[in-house]
Design an enzyme around this catalytic site. Structure first.
Site, PDB file in Angstrom:
ATOM      1  N   TRP A  31      29.104  22.398  -3.473  1.00 62.74           N
ATOM      2  CA  TRP A  31      28.287  22.634  -2.287  1.00 62.74           C
ATOM      3  C   TRP A  31      29.170  23.151  -1.159  1.00 62.74           C
ATOM      4  O   TRP A  31      30.298  22.681  -0.979  1.00 62.74           O
ATOM      5  CB  TRP A  31      27.623  21.328  -1.841  1.00 62.74           C
ATOM      6  CG  TRP A  31      26.171  21.192  -2.161  1.00 62.74           C
ATOM      7  CD1 TRP A  31      25.633  20.851  -3.371  1.00 62.74           C
ATOM      8  CD2 TRP A  31      25.077  21.357  -1.258  1.00 62.74           C
ATOM      9  NE1 TRP A  31      24.257  20.791  -3.268  1.00 62.74           N
ATOM     10  CE2 TRP A  31      23.897  21.101  -1.968  1.00 62.74           C
ATOM     11  CE3 TRP A  31      24.989  21.698   0.095  1.00 62.74           C
ATOM     12  CZ2 TRP A  31      22.636  21.167  -1.392  1.00 62.74           C
ATOM     13  CZ3 TRP A  31      23.738  21.754   0.689  1.00 62.74           C
ATOM     14  CH2 TRP A  31      22.577  21.498  -0.072  1.00 62.74           C
ATOM     15  N   VAL A  90      30.084  18.129   3.908  1.00 65.62           N
ATOM     16  CA  VAL A  90      28.687  17.740   4.119  1.00 65.62           C
ATOM     17  C   VAL A  90      28.293  18.198   5.510  1.00 65.62           C
ATOM     18  O   VAL A  90      28.953  17.837   6.497  1.00 65.62           O
ATOM     19  CB  VAL A  90      28.495  16.220   3.980  1.00 65.62           C
ATOM     20  CG1 VAL A  90      27.010  15.884   3.915  1.00 65.62           C
ATOM     21  CG2 VAL A  90      29.203  15.688   2.744  1.00 65.62           C
ATOM     22  N   GLU A  94      18.183  18.737   8.316  1.00 63.40           N
ATOM     23  CA  GLU A  94      17.067  18.248   9.133  1.00 63.40           C
ATOM     24  C   GLU A  94      16.773  16.774   8.913  1.00 63.40           C
ATOM     25  O   GLU A  94      16.070  16.149   9.700  1.00 63.40           O
ATOM     26  CB  GLU A  94      15.804  19.064   8.812  1.00 63.40           C
ATOM     27  CG  GLU A  94      15.903  20.541   9.178  1.00 63.40           C
ATOM     28  CD  GLU A  94      14.657  21.292   8.757  1.00 63.40           C
ATOM     29  OE1 GLU A  94      14.548  22.481   9.092  1.00 63.40           O
ATOM     30  OE2 GLU A  94      13.773  20.672   8.089  1.00 63.40           O
ATOM     31  N   THR A  95      17.292  16.210   7.836  1.00 68.93           N
ATOM     32  CA  THR A  95      16.900  14.833   7.482  1.00 68.93           C
ATOM     33  C   THR A  95      18.111  13.899   7.474  1.00 68.93           C
ATOM     34  O   THR A  95      19.238  14.323   7.748  1.00 68.93           O
ATOM     35  CB  THR A  95      16.265  14.811   6.068  1.00 68.93           C
ATOM     36  OG1 THR A  95      17.306  15.036   5.104  1.00 68.93           O
ATOM     37  CG2 THR A  95      15.187  15.863   5.947  1.00 68.93           C
ATOM     38  N   HIS A  97      19.466  12.692   4.939  1.00 64.48           N
ATOM     39  CA  HIS A  97      20.193  12.797   3.670  1.00 64.48           C
ATOM     40  C   HIS A  97      21.709  12.846   3.917  1.00 64.48           C
ATOM     41  O   HIS A  97      22.487  12.236   3.186  1.00 64.48           O
ATOM     42  CB  HIS A  97      19.749  14.061   2.939  1.00 64.48           C
ATOM     43  CG  HIS A  97      20.131  14.073   1.511  1.00 64.48           C
ATOM     44  ND1 HIS A  97      20.656  15.180   0.897  1.00 64.48           N
ATOM     45  CD2 HIS A  97      20.101  13.101   0.557  1.00 64.48           C
ATOM     46  CE1 HIS A  97      20.920  14.906  -0.362  1.00 64.48           C
ATOM     47  NE2 HIS A  97      20.576  13.654  -0.592  1.00 64.48           N
ATOM     48  N   PHE A 122      40.287  10.977   0.802  1.00 61.31           N
ATOM     49  CA  PHE A 122      38.975  11.395   1.344  1.00 61.31           C
ATOM     50  C   PHE A 122      39.144  12.709   2.112  1.00 61.31           C
ATOM     51  O   PHE A 122      39.234  12.713   3.332  1.00 61.31           O
ATOM     52  CB  PHE A 122      38.452  10.278   2.252  1.00 61.31           C
ATOM     53  CG  PHE A 122      37.066  10.514   2.800  1.00 61.31           C
ATOM     54  CD1 PHE A 122      36.876  10.773   4.151  1.00 61.31           C
ATOM     55  CD2 PHE A 122      35.946  10.451   1.971  1.00 61.31           C
ATOM     56  CE1 PHE A 122      35.597  10.968   4.671  1.00 61.31           C
ATOM     57  CE2 PHE A 122      34.675  10.645   2.484  1.00 61.31           C
ATOM     58  CZ  PHE A 122      34.499  10.902   3.840  1.00 61.31           C
TER      59      PHE A 122
HETATM   60  N1  LIG Z   1      23.664  18.726   1.577  1.00 61.54           N
HETATM   61  C1  LIG Z   1      24.887  18.668   0.952  1.00 61.54           C
HETATM   62  C2  LIG Z   1      25.045  18.176  -0.334  1.00 61.54           C
HETATM   63  N2  LIG Z   1      23.960  17.739  -1.028  1.00 61.54           N
HETATM   64  C3  LIG Z   1      24.037  17.477  -2.479  1.00 61.54           C
HETATM   65  C4  LIG Z   1      24.625  16.092  -2.800  1.00 61.54           C
HETATM   66  O1  LIG Z   1      26.027  16.050  -2.582  1.00 61.54           O
HETATM   67  C5  LIG Z   1      24.353  15.743  -4.276  1.00 61.54           C
HETATM   68  O2  LIG Z   1      24.953  16.719  -5.091  1.00 61.54           O
HETATM   69  C6  LIG Z   1      22.866  15.671  -4.578  1.00 61.54           C
HETATM   70  O3  LIG Z   1      22.263  14.752  -3.668  1.00 61.54           O
HETATM   71  C7  LIG Z   1      22.596  15.222  -6.019  1.00 61.54           C
HETATM   72  O4  LIG Z   1      23.216  13.979  -6.262  1.00 61.54           O
HETATM   73  N3  LIG Z   1      26.267  18.117  -0.901  1.00 61.54           N
HETATM   74  C8  LIG Z   1      27.384  18.537  -0.216  1.00 61.54           C
HETATM   75  O5  LIG Z   1      28.502  18.476  -0.743  1.00 61.54           O
HETATM   76  N4  LIG Z   1      27.242  19.029   1.062  1.00 61.54           N
HETATM   77  C9  LIG Z   1      26.042  19.101   1.663  1.00 61.54           C
HETATM   78  O6  LIG Z   1      25.960  19.551   2.845  1.00 61.54           O
HETATM   79  C1  LIG Z   2      23.540  16.908   3.848  1.00 59.04           C
HETATM   80  C2  LIG Z   2      22.364  17.436   3.124  1.00 59.04           C
HETATM   81  O1  LIG Z   2      22.005  17.020   2.023  1.00 59.04           O
HETATM   82  C3  LIG Z   2      21.540  18.378   3.899  1.00 59.04           C
HETATM   83  O2  LIG Z   2      22.267  19.567   4.073  1.00 59.04           O
HETATM   84  C4  LIG Z   2      20.225  18.686   3.234  1.00 59.04           C
HETATM   85  O3  LIG Z   2      19.473  19.307   4.214  1.00 59.04           O
HETATM   86  P1  LIG Z   2      18.120  18.593   4.764  1.00 59.04           P
HETATM   87  O4  LIG Z   2      18.549  17.273   5.404  1.00 59.04           O
HETATM   88  O5  LIG Z   2      17.563  19.566   5.788  1.00 59.04           O
HETATM   89  O6  LIG Z   2      17.221  18.395   3.574  1.00 59.04           O
END
Ligand SMILES: Nc1c(NC[C@H](O)[C@H](O)[C@H](O)CO)[nH]c(=O)[nH]c1=O
Ligand SMILES: CC(=O)[C@@H](O)COP(=O)(O)O
Length: 160
Positions: A31, A90, A94-95, A97, A122
């Site tokens: 990602w 990361v 919007e959420t 997550h 890390f």
């Molecule tokens: N939004 C980002 C993600 N999302 C994917 C998660 O890391 C993971 O692969 C998924 O939830 C399935 O388990 N990953 C990143 O590295 N950076 C992001 O901004």
């Molecule tokens: C950190 C994430 O997983 C994020 O980029 C996903 O985007 P959203 O929070 O708008 O679904």
């Protein structure tokens, strides 16, 4: 100290030891690969500059930052691996997550290091936006990949 007050690529020479016989695993999240690729380049360059042998660096890729913990465990459980460097980015969407990923990977990576008694670093950027990530992966604030690699080297110097 915030990254805007301390360049991520600056470090003291203390606890920088001979790593010519040390074996490193680098686990990279796919990602935001524009950023994680730059983090990886910085980490690799730093390891090689300090004397690591290219053949002693094992690189694996995982889909996202959330998978770094398991990817790190698969490397750390191998006896011949001395240190693991985890690289991810990361970016807040919007959420909420973002919060769950960052919390999970920080705790997961910590547990792997404690479980195997090895440096598991890390090297994850957790930013509000892409610009902040670019600034910290070879931009004006240096490269967190450099920081992650020198941290692994210094931890090996501390571990007897
Ligand atoms: N939004 C980002 C993600 N999302 C994917 C998660 O890391 C993971 O692969 C998924 O939830 C399935 O388990 N990953 C990143 O590295 N950076 C992001 O901004
Ligand atoms: C950190 C994430 O997983 C994020 O980029 C996903 O985007 P959203 O929070 O708008 O679904």
């Amino acid at each position: 100290m915030a990254s805007n007050l301390k360049n991520l690529s600056d470090y003291s020479g203390k606890n920088v030891v001979d790593i010519s016989n040390k074996r490193f695993a680098v686990v990279v999240a796919e990602w935001n690969d524009q950023v994680t690729g730059a983090l990886y380049a910085g980490a690799l360059d730093t390891l090689l500059q300090h004397g690591a042998k290219k053949e002693h660096i094992v690189t694996t890729y995982v889909p996202g930052t959330f998978e770094l913990s398991l990817g790190a465990q698969w490397q750390a459980e191998q006896h011949e691996i001395d240190a693991v460097i985890c690289l991810g980015c990361v970016i807040q969407g919007e959420t909420r997550h973002f919060d769950f990923i960052c919390d999970a990977v920080a705790n997961g990576i910590t547990q792997v290091g404690l479980k195997y008694g090895k440096p598991v670093i890390f090297g994850v950027l957790t930013t509000d936006n892409l610009k902040q990530a670019l600034d910290r992966s070879g931009g004006k604030h240096g490269n967190k990949g450099d920081e992650a690699a020198i941290t692994a080297i210094k931890m090996l110097g501390i571990k007897k």
